[in-house]
Design an enzyme around this catalytic site. Structure first.
Site, PDB file in Angstrom:
ATOM      1  CE  LYS B  81      -4.156   1.430   2.932  1.00  0.00           C
ATOM      2  NZ  LYS B  81      -4.903   1.441   4.012  1.00  0.00           N
ATOM      3  CB  SER B 156      -8.222   2.922   3.218  1.00  0.00           C
ATOM      4  OG  SER B 156      -7.151   2.341   4.137  1.00  0.00           O
ATOM      5  CB  SER B 180      -8.264  -0.086   6.027  1.00  0.00           C
ATOM      6  OG  SER B 180      -9.147   1.092   5.844  1.00  0.00           O
TER       7      SER B 180
END
Lengths: 472, 477, 96
Positions: B81, B156, B180
């Site tokens: 990420k 996310s 997330s």
């Protein structure tokens, strides 16, 4: 004194003398370093970096607590104070808002030969910011982050201070304590010890509106700024005006305080518990283990000096020199008798001070005590004492010096009589003067004997024998 | 190449490398080609690190050809990420304020994976600063769900989940502050582990809400998640909140409580009898009695921590700085006004409000107290049962653009945030397929703090039986 | 119901140092009110005597020894990332 009573509270920021910064491993001493050379991802607040507490700073705060007769909070934690400023890399300062490490203490200051207690509300650990400079005429400012993250302890007094003089003495006392404990280098020029003064005046029991004098770093200026500010506030009130709550600065050149920021502009710091740092849970054992290392506190030394009748100036002098105070302590232990202790102190506030720091750094309490005793026992004259003092300060034992050089005092009657007889024989005129009633020539004979013995003769002995032989 | 390299697991790829059926360079090239081909549709990847990845692969290949042993992660390509600092590779947190920011150091988890020989091939999309549940809030572009390109991959860590589902690398690192990792894993039909708080170092990962943030893997299955977790877990002297959990795991019979959410997955749950797992109790999730309170407390506490954690993005020491600023005050206001997205602004404002003088007690402090209540309740249930089983989300992946109301978006975290408030571990595994949409659904297995290996073992058992994690035919690439 | 008006939003934006255009302010004011209503549920929770939780690790006394450790990144590199520098300093618009 006017009908207005000043009330003063003081916040002192002391930089801790740790090796590394508060939350990262950067060197904490940037004196002489290039700008931005003692920085790392943590103190520059790079994305993803996290703080880790410096245990050494916590230990120093624990020592301070002892110096302030204060309690160490068993559970203490850190909080964030949020504000934007170019010298604050994270956009918040890590401090202790809710559970400060040092709580509820006091120090005693000497005012008119009486001790007055000044309460310490609390003291907490926090980190310093970077340093901003504003080049003359430029439309920019420059930031050096070397200081960002330096550990500080902020000491917050109770509003127990009622005059500029008390304020100055309080500041000096705190300074003496933190330097004696070795937790602050006390380098005031480099901002090791800075303070904010809150002051108000009132002619009733109710406190007046206060102003805050920010960022002072000398005792003298604190006193001057307070004197000025108190008078300014009194003048305002006398002319029917009101004191405005605000932050003021001190202009040294103009000897005036000036308005910096009003209360309305005050920031909302949005304090909340620092989630990146677990709380501290300090056991009493841990605390006493650290406090055990403390030798003697300045307040104890002051009381001892007061007992032997030393002047306040001399007290201050000794207390402001932690190493000298330590020598005093050690000598006192050995000498025990007040008369002798006083003599040791006389050396320390006298001849010792005349020597350069480097030249006197090796004096020990033991050697000083020995010197005092040798003189008191009339093993050597005080004149010889003075002569060898510099060497003693260089680390030599007095007994060794006098042995090596044969400086032992001559008190032997036969030897002295021989010398005196010789002098009488060679000086018929003064002898005649004496015998015809002139007492003052006695000094001449004593001087001659001292000269002959290179000062090693015991003066009272010489006196006694000269009289005896002259009358002979 | 004779071998089918599609949808490899870590152990399968490891075997192929060991048996010299493929080279590490083949693997890296395979995934990077796949990214180049399919990413225009999925938009999961922000930066490809091709040169560096090939260099590392070459080194591992030479090790293999010299006959040296290799570890299970050696030569395994993965993505991370945008929250993770990766030295030399751009790290943006999907925010324009860190446009082109290249970190000069790597996160502890990235370093650990590097030490294990895993190869970072790409950085993947997310909601800006992880503020969101759909990856639509990325400062760059939304990511599309590989199962249905009109739908969100969740968030996310939507880029991570989509990358694993689209087979852009074997696993991905994500972050989970309120769901997330788990919610996008559920939406994309992959496995996501949110470890116990403090099990994995946060050092070098952009902080969202420090007391909630967890680092974990999104992977093909629970076994892979465990391999990655093993590599990245542990105390870190740079993160004071890492906990030295004792991760020992007993293989006893597991007593579980299952919380029903409407009738989602109900049938699936009853269908499978899994040896060693006893669903001792079934109750509607309302009986847990904390999900709504947890969600409300979460949306006070998290924005507050965010408002503080994002103060460092000020245009002074790194990142973007507004060119329109004419004085220092404008440097702050304009930089943050120009380069933060709407949701980031919104959360900053809520946080500043909740922490400001006069509101602190009513909001922040109160929410911290509610957090205590939530944690106590969760811990109490977990005293009685070994694990809590509950669906990961209340619905499958939704359509891009369908949740414009922030509250609607926040509610997608309903079944995940209480886990973060309590700091306990949870793994989401693919479980069942939504009949109406043919999209995957996820099931969470939640354990006690430090029981990360236990929940992974349970997940593995379930996966060995259900095989939902192997279903890839719904993926439209 | 929480009455949130423009000035509340402007105050929060000022604390956050975020410039908002008027379109932003309107939409955020609206969202803000509904978010505050949404989190209002916590006000109903019985929290008398409940200690606040700010961390869930149960950890205490996590610290390092007072030792100087060389930065993992060259200080020079840390300064070079700044938008503006001068002679090794980070340069900012004049601090008033």
């Amino acid at each position: 004194m006017s009908k207005y009573k000043p009330t003063i509270g003081i916040e002192i920021h002391t930089q801790l003398a740790t090796k590394s910064k508060m939350f990262c491993g950067c060197n904490n001493d940037s004196r002489g370093s290039k700008p931005n050379s003692n920085i790392c991802p943590v103190c520059m607040a790079l994305p993803g970096t996290l703080p880790v507490i410096n245990k050494g700073a916590v230990e120093m705060a624990i020592k301070m607590a002892k110096g302030f007769n204060a309690k160490v909070a068993n559970v203490t934690s850190f909080d964030r104070k949020n504000y934007f400023y170019p010298d604050s890399p994270k956009g918040y300062q890590i401090t202790q808002m809710y559970e400060p490490i040092i709580q509820d203490g006091f120090v005693e200051i000497l005012i008119d030969k009486e001790f007055k207690k000044i309460g310490i509300h609390h003291a907490h650990i926090e980190e310093d910011a970077g340093k901003l400079t504003h080049p003359d005429g430029a439309d920019y400012s420059l930031v050096d982050y070397n200081r960002a993250g330096t550990p500080l302890v902020e000491i917050v007094s109770e509003p127990d201070i009622n005059s500029p003089e008390e304020a100055k003495r309080y500041l000096q006392e705190i300074y003496n304590i933190v330097t004696a404990l070795g937790v602050c280098n006390g380098d005031m020029e480099h901002g090791n010890f800075k303070f904010d003064l809150n002051v108000s005046v009132s002619d009733s029991e109710e406190l007046g509106t206060r102003t805050e004098l920010k960022n002072l770093n000398s005792f003298r200026n604190a006193e001057r700024a307070l004197k000025y500010e108190i008078q300014r506030q009194i003048d305002l009130l006398e002319s029917g005006e009101k004191v405005k709550q605000e932050t003021r600065g001190w202009n040294d050149a103009k000897s005036k305080t000036f308005s910096q920021r009003s209360k309305e502009e005050a920031n909302d710091y949005r304090y909340f518990p620092e989630p990146d740092i677990p709380p501290l849970n300090l056991s009493n054992d841990f605390i006493s283990e650290i406090q055990k290392e403390i030798d003697v506190l300045p307040s104890t030394i002051r009381k001892e000096l007061l007992e032997i009748g030393l002047s306040v100036d001399d007290q201050d002098l000794l207390i402001s020199q932690p190493k000298t105070a330590k020598i005093f302590q050690d000598a006192r232990e050995i000498l025990k008798k007040e008369k002798l202790i006083k003599k040791a102190v006389n050396w320390l506030v006298g001849d010792f001070q005349a020597l350069g720091l480097d030249d006197r750094k090796d004096l020990t309490g033991k050697n000083l005590a020995e010197l005092v005793k040798l003189i008191d026992d009339e093993e050597i004259s005080s004149k010889i004492g003075k002569e060898i003092f510099a060497e003693v300060c260089g680390g030599e034992a007095p007994s060794k010096i006098i042995d090596d050089r044969g400086l032992v005092q001559v008190s032997d009657d036969t030897e002295l009589e021989k010398i005196i007889t010789e002098i009488i024989k060679n000086n018929p005129k003064p002898v005649e003067d004496y015998r015809s009633g002139s007492e003052k020539v006695l000094g001449f004979f004593v001087g001659q004997v001292m000269k002959e013995t290179k000062g090693q003769a015991n003066p009272s002995k010489v006196n006694e024998l000269v009289v005896k032989l002259l009358k002979g | 190449m004779m071998e089918d390299l599609n949808y490899l697991t870590i152990s399968r790829a490891h075997d192929l490398l060991k048996m010299k059926k493929i080279t590490a360079q083949d693997l890296v090239k395979f995934y990077i080609d796949k990214i180049k081909k399919n990413n225009p549709k999925i938009k999961a990847v922000i930066t490809i690190s091709e040169k560096d990845a090939l260099k590392k692969a070459k080194f591992i290949d030479s090790k293999i050809s010299e006959g040296k042993e290799i570890g299970v992660l050696e030569g395994i390509p993965y993505t991370a990420k945008e929250m993770f600092m990766t030295k030399g590779v751009k790290t943006t947190a999907a925010s324009k304020i860190l446009n082109d920011y290249v970190a000069p150091y790597s996160a502890t988890s990235i370093k650990k994976l590097e030490e294990h020989g895993a190869i970072l091939i790409a950085k993947v999309n997310q909601d800006e600063f992880a503020h969101g549940g759909s990856t639509e809030n990325s400062g760059y572009h939304p990511t599309h769900n590989p199962w249905d390109l009109d739908r969100v991959p969740g968030g996310s860590s939507g880029g991570s989940a989509a990358a694993v589902a689209a087979d852009f690398g074997i696993f991905s690192l994500g972050t989970d502050t309120g769901g997330s990792i788990r919610q996008p894993a559920a939406y994309c039909g992959v496995t996501g582990l949110k470890p116990s708080y403090g099990a994995v170092s946060r050092y070098g990962v952009v902080s969202m809400a420090s007391s909630f943030d967890c680092i974990g893997p999104i992977a093909r299955n629970a076994e892979d998640a465990q391999i990655v977790f093993d590599a990245i877990k542990g105390l870190d002297s740079k993160d004071s909140t890492t906990v030295g959990y004792d991760f020992s795991n007993s293989n006893d019979e597991t007593n579980a409580i299952y919380y029903q959410v409407g009738n989602i997955l109900d049938e699936e749950i009853s269908k499978h009898k899994i040896e060693g797992i006893n669903i001792a109790q079934k109750e509607p999730v309302e009986k847990l009695g904390i999900t709504n309170e947890a969600l409300a407390a979460y949306y006070v506490l998290v924005p507050s921590e965010i408002s503080s954690n994002l103060e460092r993005y000020d245009g002074i020491r790194y990142g973007e700085s507004s060119q329109k600023a004419s004085n220092l005050s404008e440097t702050y206001f304009k930089t943050r006004g120009e380069f933060f997205g709407t949701e980031v602004k919104r959360r900053n404002l809520i946080g500043s409000y909740a922490l400001s003088a006069g509101y602190y007690d009513a909001y922040y402090k109160k929410a911290m107290q509610v957090r205590t209540i939530v944690k106590e309740k969760v811990d109490k249930v977990l005293e009685k049962y070994d694990v809590i089983i509950v669906p990961t989300t209340t619905e499958p992946a939704f359509k891009i653009g369908s949740k414009s109301d922030p509250i609607e978006m926040y509610k997608t975290d309903l079944l995940t945030v209480f886990v973060n408030l309590a700091g306990v571990p949870s793994v989401s595994i693919p479980f069942g397929i939504d009949e109406d949409t043919n999209l995957p659904l996820g099931l969470q297995i939640i354990g006690k703090q430090g029981d990360d290996l236990k929940i992974l073992e349970i997940a593995k058992k379930i996966q060995s039986l259900t095989k939902y994690h192997e279903r890839v035919e719904g993926i439209t690439l | 119901m929480n009455k949130i008006n423009r000035s509340d939003i402007e105050a929060a934006a000022k604390l956050s140092r975020i410039e908002l255009d008027s379109k932003n302010i309107n939409s955020i004011t609206e969202d803000f009110g509904s978010i505050l209503n949404f989190v209002e549920i916590i006000q109903k929770a019985e929290t008398g005597g409940v200690a606040p939780t700010s961390q869930v690790t149960g950890l205490n006394d996590v610290w390092r020894d007072d030792e100087v450790v060389k930065s993992e990144v060259e200080p020079r590199v840390l300064i070079d990332s700044a938008p503006e520098t001068l002679d090794g300093y980070v340069k900012v618009k004049k601090v008033l």
